[in-house]
Design an enzyme around this catalytic site. Structure first.
Site, PDB file in Angstrom:
ATOM      1  CG  ASP A 195      -1.927   0.834   1.026  1.00 20.93           C
ATOM      2  OD1 ASP A 195      -2.457   1.361   0.229  1.00 20.93           O
ATOM      3  OD2 ASP A 195      -2.555   1.198   2.293  1.00 20.93           O
TER       4      ASP A 195
ATOM      5  N   GLY B  81      -9.242   5.727   1.823  1.00 17.51           N
ATOM      6  CA  GLY B  81      -9.697   6.484   2.713  1.00 17.51           C
ATOM      7  C   GLY B  81     -11.111   6.261   2.801  1.00 17.51           C
TER       8      GLY B  81
END
Ligand code: G3H
Ligand code: 13P
Ligand code: ZN
Length: 306
Positions: free
Chosen positions: A80, A208
């Site tokens: 990530d 997010g």
């Protein structure tokens, strides 16, 4: 077992998304895997650069491989927010299924050049590459941005054509962390649709995307923490992104942090004499598993898609 390419195509075809859950410890990884086992879901388990160095590659990789073998479910290892060619190369060499090169803070042409370099290397090793265009507001330990800059659809098309990346993280109003919205939560589905018109059937990613469940916010606050005013993405918006758009992967880290800390704080307050970490970690694994199974079933709709 089917590979990640299969699930990317399947998710776009059937209108579901894969959860990409971040882990930084054995307990979190177990919770995620048990949740996916319960809901019979494929998923990605993501490790950030910070998580990588915290766990240490010598520990992280065998832990992941053991989990995959133990739970017998399709879980894929994903890097990530890799910020450099070197970290992505390391992940490719270690056998990750997928890497993210995050050049979103670079000038457009530099983002293209860096992403292209990672794609060339990763594809030689049959590893998928996610890239990012646009800027998400919010702060992470290695990723920070004061304000969001929405992804420009024309730039997105050009970027994908130039780099050959396998998926693209888009900025449409989400942000990292526990404080995403002051008022009502909204996403720019109009921008997402424009991107999809220019890049039909192309897999997109939502970062997010934690919903910041108020149940856990309240527990953290009740038992000595301070996360007042924390607010996430409305579940309905995630449902829409997953079912009606080409969002194949939805990233979640903050929610799991909240579940873990709500469990930990409550347990310590209610059991002041406890000095055995197994007592609260077992509960945390259970609660994370419950959260992941619920999310997979009701929001990402990836339950029973193995
Ligand atoms: O966006 C990804 C995660 O929230 C990363 O967080 O860099 O603190 O591990 P971290
Ligand atoms: P959250 O902070 O909303 O959980 O987002 C996590 C994320 O995007 C990881 O890449
Ligand atoms: Zn992210």
């Amino acid at each position: 077992m089917k590979n990640l390419r299969y699930y990317i195509k399947d998710s776009l075809k059937k209108g579901y998304s894969l959860g990409a859950y971040n882990f930084v410890s054995l307990e979190i990884l177990k919770g995620i895997c048990e949740g996916c086992k319960k809901s019979n879901s494929p998923c990605l388990t993501s490790i950030s650069e910070g998580g990588f160095s915290y766990l240490g590659e010598d520990f992280m990789l065998p832990t992941f491989k053991t989990a995959k073998k133990h739970y017998q479910i399709p879980i894929f290892l994903h890097l990530d927010h890799g910020k450099s060619f070197e970290i992505c190369k390391k992940a490719v060499d270690l056998g990750f299924d997928s890497v993210m090169i995050d050049g979103s803070s670079l000038p457009f042409n530099e983002n293209i050049a860096l992403t292209k370099k990672v794609v060339e290397y990763a594809h030689q090793h049959n590893v998928l590459v996610e890239a990012e265009l646009g800027v998400l507001a919010g702060v992470e330990d290695t990723v920070s941005a004061e304000k969001s800059i929405f992804t420009n659809p024309k730039d997105a098309k050009y970027f994908v054509e130039q780099t050959g990346c396998d998926s693209l993280a888009v900025a449409i109003g989400t942000s990292h962390g526990a404080y995403k919205f002051k008022g009502e939560s909204t996403l720019r589905f109009d921008i997402l649709s424009q991107i999809e018109e220019l890049l039909p059937n192309y897999p997109l990613v939502l970062h997010g995307a934690s919903t910041v469940p108020q149940k856990y916010v309240a527990l953290v606050n009740q038992f000595g923490g301070e996360v007042s005013g924390a607010k996430g993405v409305d579940e309905k918006l995630l449902l829409e992104a997953s079912a009606k758009h080409n969002i194949y992967k939805i990233n979640t880290d903050t929610d799991i942090r909240l579940v873990y800390f709500a469990t930990l704080r409550q347990h310590l307050k209610e059991n002041p004499k406890n000095i055995d970490l197994r007592n609260f970690n077992l509960l945390a694994i259970q609660n994370i598993a419950e959260y992941v199974a619920e999310r997979n079933t009701n929001v990402f709709k990836c339950a029973n898609k193995i």
